[in-house]
Design a protein around this motif. Structure first.
Motif, PDB file in Angstrom:
ATOM      1  N   GLU A 124     -19.930   7.199 -37.424  1.00 16.07           N
ATOM      2  CA  GLU A 124     -20.139   6.370 -38.600  1.00 16.07           C
ATOM      3  C   GLU A 124     -20.358   7.208 -39.859  1.00 16.07           C
ATOM      4  O   GLU A 124     -20.955   8.278 -39.823  1.00 16.07           O
ATOM      5  CB  GLU A 124     -21.338   5.433 -38.393  1.00 16.07           C
ATOM      6  CG  GLU A 124     -21.128   4.408 -37.295  1.00 16.07           C
ATOM      7  CD  GLU A 124     -21.498   4.910 -35.917  1.00 16.07           C
ATOM      8  OE1 GLU A 124     -21.694   4.093 -34.994  1.00 16.07           O
ATOM      9  OE2 GLU A 124     -21.601   6.143 -35.745  1.00 16.07           O
ATOM     10  N   SER A 125     -19.911   6.683 -40.995  1.00 18.22           N
ATOM     11  CA  SER A 125     -19.974   7.428 -42.257  1.00 18.22           C
ATOM     12  C   SER A 125     -21.395   7.720 -42.704  1.00 18.22           C
ATOM     13  O   SER A 125     -21.620   8.647 -43.487  1.00 18.22           O
ATOM     14  CB  SER A 125     -19.224   6.666 -43.355  1.00 18.22           C
ATOM     15  OG  SER A 125     -19.832   5.409 -43.609  1.00 18.22           O
ATOM     16  N   ASP A 126     -22.378   6.954 -42.220  1.00 18.78           N
ATOM     17  CA  ASP A 126     -23.779   7.210 -42.602  1.00 18.78           C
ATOM     18  C   ASP A 126     -24.231   8.602 -42.182  1.00 18.78           C
ATOM     19  O   ASP A 126     -25.164   9.160 -42.772  1.00 18.78           O
ATOM     20  CB  ASP A 126     -24.702   6.175 -41.966  1.00 18.78           C
ATOM     21  CG  ASP A 126     -24.552   4.797 -42.580  1.00 18.78           C
ATOM     22  OD1 ASP A 126     -23.910   4.699 -43.650  1.00 18.78           O
ATOM     23  OD2 ASP A 126     -25.055   3.815 -41.995  1.00 18.78           O
ATOM     24  N   ALA A 134     -14.886   8.915 -40.924  1.00 21.59           N
ATOM     25  CA  ALA A 134     -15.497   8.117 -39.860  1.00 21.59           C
ATOM     26  C   ALA A 134     -14.420   7.612 -38.907  1.00 21.59           C
ATOM     27  O   ALA A 134     -14.579   7.659 -37.678  1.00 21.59           O
ATOM     28  CB  ALA A 134     -16.272   6.952 -40.466  1.00 21.59           C
ATOM     29  N   GLU A 135     -13.313   7.146 -39.467  1.00 25.63           N
ATOM     30  CA  GLU A 135     -12.214   6.682 -38.622  1.00 25.63           C
ATOM     31  C   GLU A 135     -11.599   7.833 -37.837  1.00 25.63           C
ATOM     32  O   GLU A 135     -11.245   7.686 -36.664  1.00 25.63           O
ATOM     33  CB  GLU A 135     -11.145   6.022 -39.498  1.00 25.63           C
ATOM     34  CG  GLU A 135     -10.001   5.419 -38.707  1.00 25.63           C
ATOM     35  CD  GLU A 135      -9.004   4.680 -39.583  1.00 25.63           C
ATOM     36  OE1 GLU A 135      -7.932   4.310 -39.072  1.00 25.63           O
ATOM     37  OE2 GLU A 135      -9.306   4.480 -40.786  1.00 25.63           O
TER      38      GLU A 135
END
Length: 411
Positions: A133-135, A127-128
């Motif tokens: 976003e990680s979702d 995500a970074e």
């Protein structure tokens, strides 16, 4: 199901009939299993049955995927030490991963504990790295696992997919494994997509999904935003494979999944980070879809070693950038040198490989074999779309020098 008992000491006519009906069933540990065999064959020993009779019919006709030979096998066949083989046949990163990866693997503390089924650390790092976003992100045992997972979640037997050859043959292979039908829309002579034909096929055949690779393997061409948007406007799931996106100079389309419910974007650590042997891939999915892939995936699909290695690689973006730049620079040098070989016609590439048409009466397969005898491995194709072509992975400068020396000997 519980055990069902029968009293047959003084059977009534109805019980007698039931008893005879049940002779058409095997009773094993209290469970009923319907038998397709006639009554007189039920008691035959299992050894009379062939193992392949249990295999699904469409899989009995499946041709196996043809991978590149393992390094150890190549070494034995060629009679050369692995370090004496110049391996330019599988689009691997010759520089390998950042040093942090070896350090992380050497300090693994709990290899006997199952990995995190949600790969939380890796998805947070991704995500970074990606800005998404990680979702939206799901990790896999290589992007190959995610290709198969998508098909298992999306395709019913008999559903259709669109494939645009020549391209990565895993799409066609996994479709066959999942009982899907493949509609081929061949690429044009310059390997660009035939978008009008794709539009026509989608309208006529109503396929479920289309697999697109950008940059495309094996020719290194890219898909324009205009073409991709036109395909995304069709009623079809678009799976965009960005395995080689780092070498293209283009931005990943991962963030596009927020605005396009019919888009999936796949990426991998194999090329960018030199982790092909550890099998780490990931994908960006619309939120409305990803929850079902979470349900269907194997719980521990990304190993502890793979997750630790991928996270460690992302900790050194400077190394990854330096290696990428080195490979892009060497790609341009290799392309210029290949253009000077009288029997090769190289195609411009946005990836870490270059496709060449073998001309002037030279045989592509023999060219591969002759180079192999000299210790240089390249990829040769025998499918009709690429008959007479070879593909050369971009290596280090010394690999290019050795390749060119061998090619010059074969004039």
């Amino acid at each position: 199901m519980g055990v069902i008992g029968f009293s047959v000491a003084s059977p009534s006519p109805s019980v007698t009939k039931l008893y005879h009906d049940l002779r058409h069933l095997k009773i094993n540990s209290g469970r009923f299993m319907a038998s397709a065999l006639p009554v007189e064959q039920v008691d035959q020993p299992p050894s009379r049955l062939r193992g392949d009779s249990f295999i699904r019919l469409h899989l009995r006709q499946l041709s196996p995927y043809q991978p590149i030979l393992p390094f150890e096998v190549l070494s034995t066949r060629l009679g050369r030490k692995p370090e004496d083989i110049i391996k330019l046949d599988a689009n691997e990163n010759p520089y390998g991963p950042p040093p942090e990866v070896a350090e992380a693997l050497g300090s693994l503390k709990f290899p006997y504990v199952y990995p995190d089924p949600e790969s939380r650390h890796l998805r947070a790092a991704l995500a970074e790295d990606s800005g998404l976003e990680s979702d939206y992100i799901l990790a896999g045992c290589g992007a190959d696992e995610l290709i198969d997972l998508i098909m298992r979640c999306v395709l019913d037997p008999g559903d259709k997919i669109v494939d645009c050859p020549p391209t990565f043959t895993m799409y066609e292979f996994d479709a066959a494994v999942n009982g899907a039908l493949v509609i081929k829309v061949p690429r044009q002579s310059d390997f660009s997509l035939d978008v009008p034909q794709i539009v026509e096929v989608v309208e006529k055949e109503q396929p479920k999904c289309i697999f697109l690779t950008s940059p495309n393997n094996p020719d290194g061409s890219i898909i324009s935003d205009e073409d991709l948007l036109q395909i995304l406007n069709l009623p079809i799931l678009v799976v965009l494979d960005e395995a080689y996106i780092e070498f293209s100079g283009l931005q990943s389309k991962m963030k596009w999944v927020k605005n396009h419910e019919n888009l999936i974007v796949l990426r991998t650590f194999s090329k960018r980070a030199g982790l092909a042997g550890l099998r780490v891939g990931y994908g960006a999915f619309p939120l409305s879809m990803i929850e079902y892939l979470w349900r269907a995936k194997q719980p521990y699909n990304v190993s502890v070693a793979a997750e630790v290695s991928a996270c460690a690689a992302l900790q050194n973006p400077d190394y990854l950038e330096k290696v990428k730049n080195s490979l892009v620079q060497e790609r341009e040098r290799l392309f210029s040198l290949l253009k000077e070989v009288p029997y090769l016609k190289p195609y411009p590439s946005y990836s870490n490989f270059i496709l060449c048409e073998v001309t002037s009466g030279k045989d592509a397969k023999k060219l591969k074999e002759d180079l192999a005898q000299m210790g240089v491995m390249i990829r040769h194709y025998n499918k009709k779309e690429l008959k007479g072509y070879v593909r050369v992975t971009v290596g280090k400068p010394e690999h290019t020098d050795a390749l060119m020396e061998c090619l010059n000997l074969l004039h």
